[in-house]
Design a protein around this motif. Structure first.
Motif, PDB file in Angstrom:
ATOM      1  N   ASN A 158     -30.922   0.685  -7.340  1.00 37.58           N
ATOM      2  CA  ASN A 158     -30.455   0.621  -8.617  1.00 37.58           C
ATOM      3  C   ASN A 158     -29.430   1.456  -9.115  1.00 37.58           C
ATOM      4  N   ILE A 159     -28.217   1.352  -8.149  1.00 35.02           N
ATOM      5  CA  ILE A 159     -26.924   2.071  -8.152  1.00 35.02           C
ATOM      6  C   ILE A 159     -26.073   0.864  -8.323  1.00 35.02           C
ATOM      7  N   PRO A 160     -25.428   0.763  -9.489  1.00 42.62           N
ATOM      8  CA  PRO A 160     -24.284  -0.621  -9.453  1.00 42.62           C
ATOM      9  C   PRO A 160     -23.237  -0.286  -8.401  1.00 42.62           C
ATOM     10  N   ALA A 161     -22.736  -1.286  -7.689  1.00 36.75           N
ATOM     11  CA  ALA A 161     -21.751  -1.243  -6.772  1.00 36.75           C
ATOM     12  C   ALA A 161     -21.017  -2.666  -6.839  1.00 36.75           C
ATOM     13  N   ARG A 162     -19.691  -2.596  -6.795  1.00 36.51           N
ATOM     14  CA  ARG A 162     -19.005  -3.809  -6.580  1.00 36.51           C
ATOM     15  C   ARG A 162     -17.909  -3.576  -5.621  1.00 36.51           C
ATOM     16  N   TYR A 163     -17.236  -4.757  -4.922  1.00 36.91           N
ATOM     17  CA  TYR A 163     -16.642  -5.027  -3.907  1.00 36.91           C
ATOM     18  C   TYR A 163     -15.034  -4.829  -4.358  1.00 36.91           C
ATOM     19  N   CYS A 164     -14.397  -4.179  -3.653  1.00 38.63           N
ATOM     20  CA  CYS A 164     -12.825  -3.797  -3.807  1.00 38.63           C
ATOM     21  C   CYS A 164     -12.017  -4.143  -2.696  1.00 38.63           C
ATOM     22  N   THR A 165     -10.962  -4.844  -2.576  1.00 38.97           N
ATOM     23  CA  THR A 165     -10.022  -4.970  -1.626  1.00 38.97           C
ATOM     24  C   THR A 165      -8.624  -4.589  -2.070  1.00 38.97           C
ATOM     25  N   GLY A 166      -7.769  -4.171  -1.125  1.00 37.52           N
ATOM     26  CA  GLY A 166      -6.454  -3.669  -1.454  1.00 37.52           C
ATOM     27  C   GLY A 166      -5.840  -3.078  -0.417  1.00 37.52           C
ATOM     28  N   TYR A 167      -4.780  -2.194  -0.661  1.00 35.38           N
ATOM     29  CA  TYR A 167      -4.334  -1.200   0.363  1.00 35.38           C
ATOM     30  C   TYR A 167      -4.916   0.039   0.597  1.00 35.38           C
ATOM     31  N   VAL A 168      -4.864   0.523   1.804  1.00 39.75           N
ATOM     32  CA  VAL A 168      -5.154   1.759   2.030  1.00 39.75           C
ATOM     33  C   VAL A 168      -4.055   2.432   3.105  1.00 39.75           C
ATOM     34  N   SER A 169      -3.311   3.255   2.608  1.00 37.70           N
ATOM     35  CA  SER A 169      -2.124   3.961   3.487  1.00 37.70           C
ATOM     36  C   SER A 169      -2.618   4.850   4.638  1.00 37.70           C
ATOM     37  N   ASN A 201     -13.642   3.962   6.592  1.00 34.74           N
ATOM     38  CA  ASN A 201     -13.042   5.146   6.922  1.00 34.74           C
ATOM     39  C   ASN A 201     -14.008   6.704   6.677  1.00 34.74           C
ATOM     40  N   ASN A 202     -14.648   6.466   5.456  1.00 36.13           N
ATOM     41  CA  ASN A 202     -15.544   7.520   5.159  1.00 36.13           C
ATOM     42  C   ASN A 202     -15.134   8.926   5.545  1.00 36.13           C
ATOM     43  N   ASP A 203     -13.665   9.121   5.030  1.00 32.24           N
ATOM     44  CA  ASP A 203     -12.891  10.341   5.040  1.00 32.24           C
ATOM     45  C   ASP A 203     -11.932  10.465   3.761  1.00 32.24           C
ATOM     46  N   ILE A 204     -11.050  11.400   3.755  1.00 33.52           N
ATOM     47  CA  ILE A 204     -10.155  11.480   2.657  1.00 33.52           C
ATOM     48  C   ILE A 204      -8.820  10.722   2.928  1.00 33.52           C
ATOM     49  N   ARG A 205      -8.915   9.867   1.928  1.00 34.10           N
ATOM     50  CA  ARG A 205      -7.721   8.983   1.879  1.00 34.10           C
ATOM     51  C   ARG A 205      -6.610   8.946   1.029  1.00 34.10           C
ATOM     52  N   PHE A 206      -5.364   8.743   1.017  1.00 29.36           N
ATOM     53  CA  PHE A 206      -4.365   8.938   0.121  1.00 29.36           C
ATOM     54  C   PHE A 206      -3.682   7.522  -0.229  1.00 29.36           C
ATOM     55  N   GLY A 207      -3.081   7.168  -1.163  1.00 28.05           N
ATOM     56  CA  GLY A 207      -2.368   5.836  -1.355  1.00 28.05           C
ATOM     57  C   GLY A 207      -3.083   4.766  -1.365  1.00 28.05           C
ATOM     58  N   ARG A 208      -4.395   4.689  -2.113  1.00 25.84           N
ATOM     59  CA  ARG A 208      -5.312   3.617  -2.061  1.00 25.84           C
ATOM     60  C   ARG A 208      -4.889   2.552  -3.257  1.00 25.84           C
ATOM     61  N   VAL A 209      -4.328   1.477  -2.966  1.00 25.65           N
ATOM     62  CA  VAL A 209      -3.835   0.661  -4.151  1.00 25.65           C
ATOM     63  C   VAL A 209      -4.657  -0.656  -4.121  1.00 25.65           C
ATOM     64  N   LEU A 210      -5.495  -0.781  -5.357  1.00 28.17           N
ATOM     65  CA  LEU A 210      -6.399  -1.894  -5.509  1.00 28.17           C
ATOM     66  C   LEU A 210      -5.665  -3.127  -5.928  1.00 28.17           C
ATOM     67  N   ILE A 211      -6.132  -4.310  -5.314  1.00 30.87           N
ATOM     68  CA  ILE A 211      -5.650  -5.668  -5.672  1.00 30.87           C
ATOM     69  C   ILE A 211      -6.732  -6.212  -6.572  1.00 30.87           C
ATOM     70  N   PHE A 248       0.330 -12.738   9.950  1.00 27.69           N
ATOM     71  CA  PHE A 248      -0.293 -11.962   9.065  1.00 27.69           C
ATOM     72  C   PHE A 248       0.266 -10.478   9.254  1.00 27.69           C
ATOM     73  N   GLU A 249       1.046 -10.034   8.349  1.00 27.02           N
ATOM     74  CA  GLU A 249       1.496  -8.614   8.141  1.00 27.02           C
ATOM     75  C   GLU A 249       1.419  -8.239   6.867  1.00 27.02           C
ATOM     76  N   VAL A 250       0.951  -7.131   6.929  1.00 26.85           N
ATOM     77  CA  VAL A 250       0.591  -6.336   5.721  1.00 26.85           C
ATOM     78  C   VAL A 250       1.416  -4.723   6.023  1.00 26.85           C
ATOM     79  N   TRP A 251       1.961  -4.194   4.752  1.00 28.26           N
ATOM     80  CA  TRP A 251       2.863  -2.609   5.111  1.00 28.26           C
ATOM     81  C   TRP A 251       2.540  -1.947   3.653  1.00 28.26           C
ATOM     82  N   ILE A 252       2.181  -0.765   3.843  1.00 26.21           N
ATOM     83  CA  ILE A 252       2.292   0.304   2.908  1.00 26.21           C
ATOM     84  C   ILE A 252       2.713   1.483   3.259  1.00 26.21           C
ATOM     85  N   ASP A 253       3.972   1.898   3.119  1.00 32.15           N
ATOM     86  CA  ASP A 253       4.492   3.222   3.616  1.00 32.15           C
ATOM     87  C   ASP A 253       5.053   3.973   2.371  1.00 32.15           C
ATOM     88  N   LYS A 254       5.166   5.099   2.745  1.00 34.37           N
ATOM     89  CA  LYS A 254       6.275   5.865   1.683  1.00 34.37           C
ATOM     90  C   LYS A 254       7.759   5.333   1.406  1.00 34.37           C
TER      91      LYS A 254
END
Length: 278
Positions: free
Chosen positions: A184-195, A227-237, A260-266
């Motif tokens: 009974n915990i509402p949960a939804r699926y997300c896709t995007g970038y994780v740096s 990943n189950n850890d601390i992440r920075f630079g998460r960007v939702l699509i 197929f190529e993906v990038w997310i960098d400083k």
């Protein structure tokens, strides 16, 4: 913090093929974009943009036969903060949930919570409600599932992930989402970038990522069972009930994904102008 992000996907199409593409940064981050990640196609075709039922930006194209390439390239400002941690976030009883959240309690194509109820209650029914219970679910899924791109299968469901113990990030998300819904915990699926910002080198090839948002304490909070850890630079699509709602590309006909190529960098000063990546 400024980040450059984008992607480049190359398809081989045996015939003209209608396609829907979800590759642009979510509208909730639109004000953070210094350079919009506009969709570009090779060869150029007409693009019809629209919002789906979940509010995601979608692009509709009629791709010609032969080689067809789609790409994005943008600059985004980010606060540089990690995913929020709110250990006291409470779980609301169903009768207190907003009506628009209830759909994320129901079974869906890849999250068969109706089939996992006995397992979920048997394993997690004694854990503390709220944040600790979701944390326990993520810890379990992260340990139980063995990651590997060679294990990717587009049709794998949460039940199959539990039984097989293998998968990729979308499978981790689907299993965790399904277990949350059982409880009974509402949960939804997300896709995007994780740096990889803040992570130790060497870095694996970048890819799009999947995670989940869980409704606790009256708001949606990010959890990442893969990943189950601390992440920075998460960007939702995009977000939806599961991956069936938010495929990065959906073709109404046969296609072969050739590259197929993906990038997310400083970002650096040289990133202020678009650069072609091949």
């Amino acid at each position: 913090m400024r980040m450059r992000l984008g992607c480049r996907l190359s398809f081989q199409l045996p015939a003209p093929t209608p396609m829907i593409l979800l590759l642009n940064v979510h509208y909730s981050r639109a004000s953070d974009l210094e350079r919009p990640d506009l969709l570009v196609t090779e060869p150029a075709v007409a693009i019809e943009a629209y919002r789906d039922v979940f509010g995601n930006w979608c692009n509709r194209v009629a791709a010609p036969a032969g080689r067809f390439v789609v790409s994005t390239d943008g600059l985004i400002r980010d606060a540089g903060l990690s995913d929020p941690v709110e250990e006291t976030a409470e779980q609301y009883p169903v009768e207190r949930l907003p009506s628009d959240v209830l759909t994320f309690l129901l079974p869906s194509r890849y999250c068969e919570s109706d089939l996992l109820s006995d397992f979920a209650w048997g394993r997690f029914g004694e854990t503390a409600l709220g944040w600790p219970r979701v944390r326990a679910i993520c810890d379990y899924v992260n340990r139980h599932v063995r990651f590997g791109y060679e294990h990717s299968r587009a049709t794998r469901t949460a039940v199959e992930t539990l039984n097989e113990g293998i998968g990729v990030c979308r499978d981790y998300a689907h299993l965790a989402i399904a277990i949350c819904r059982c409880l009974n915990i509402p949960a939804r699926y997300c896709t995007g970038y994780v740096s990889d910002i803040g992570q130790p080198a060497p870095y694996p090839p970048m890819d799009f990522a999947a995670w989940m948002e869980v409704y606790l304490g009256g708001k949606w909070l990010v959890f990442d069972p893969r990943n189950n850890d601390i992440r920075f630079g998460r960007v939702l699509i995009a977000r939806g009930r599961d991956a069936a709602d938010v495929p990065l590309s959906h073709s109404f006909g046969h296609h072969d994904l050739k590259s197929f190529e993906v990038w997310i960098d400083k970002a650096t000063k040289t990133d202020d102008l678009p650069q072609e990546r091949r």
